[in-house]
Design an enzyme around this catalytic site. Structure first.
Site, PDB file in Angstrom:
ATOM      1  CB  SER A 190      -0.917   0.021   1.233  1.00  0.00           C
ATOM      2  OG  SER A 190      -1.843  -1.040   1.196  1.00  0.00           O
ATOM      3  CD  GLN A 191      -1.824   6.066  -1.510  1.00  0.00           C
ATOM      4  OE1 GLN A 191      -2.724   5.634  -2.224  1.00  0.00           O
ATOM      5  NE2 GLN A 191      -1.504   7.346  -1.461  1.00  0.00           N
TER       6      GLN A 191
END
Length: 222
Positions: free
Chosen positions: A67-68
């Protein structure tokens, strides 16, 4: 490029990442400190290392992503972890979020359904010295770990059609469950579910998100 130059470049990238997180509203010093400590470049495929501190998701294999940074920080902040917290993470992935959680909580139990990802994540976490308070299990994350419950926080790194009842049952009183809910096509909202009583739960909507589908008995079918 020398090792010294490479290290300096990563330090600069990490500082830039933290600046983005602050601009986007992350205020928890504990979360920011954890994000500053964990070397994200060691948790992505080597050929993507130079993109590790950009605010975007990256592929890690087996159809999964890391995930970012903003989403990792947002979910961790919403969990309101304490040094004594027992945390269940559903979706170990690369092990990066696991590492961030381990810098804050007392113990992190992480479930991953892909053997290959679990093995690689365990190796990376061992390499950076984060396994002392981390347990990685291969299994169906939608069913949780009832033998280790209750958990002060549960963080789910994949989107289901609804919150699994098994996970709600394993949440401690006043515990917080952070999870994306919505379609498998990627149109979802990130929710924080707070357990206020035996059968009473309150839901806070945090943000629109796009996650890979949560596969399992109480999620999407394979």
């Amino acid at each position: 490029m020398s090792n010294k130059q490479h290290s300096k470049q990563n330090e600069d990238r990490r500082r830039a990442m933290l600046a983005v997180l602050r601009r986007r509203g992350i205020v928890s010093g504990t979360v920011l400190d954890a994000m500053a400590e964990v070397p994200r470049d060691l948790f992505v495929p080597e050929h993507l290392a130079e993109l590790a501190y950009e605010d975007g998701a990256l592929p890690i294999g087996d159809g999964q992503t890391i995930s970012q940074p903003y989403i990792v920080a947002l979910m961790t902040e919403a969990a309101e972890l304490k040094p004594e917290s027992r945390v269940l993470e559903v979706g170990t992935g690369s092990g990066y979020s696991t590492g961030v959680l381990s810098r804050i909580a007392g113990h992190v139990f992480s479930i991953e359904r892909h053997d290959s990802l679990a093995i690689a994540a365990r190796r990376r976490l061992a390499d950076v010295g984060y396994l002392d308070n981390v347990s990685i299990v291969v299994g169906d994350g939608t069913l949780g770990l009832p033998e280790e419950a209750p958990f002060d926080a549960i963080i789910v790194a994949a989107a289901g059609p609804r919150v699994p009842e098994a996970l709600k049952a394993q949440l401690a009183l006043n515990g917080r469950l952070v999870m994306p809910v919505g379609s498998a096509a990627g149109f979802q909202q990130l929710n924080c579910i707070v357990r206020e009583g035996e059968t009473d739960f309150r839901t806070e909507v945090l943000a629109p998100v796009s996650f890979v589908p949560l596969i399992g008995a109480q999620g999407w079918q394979r």
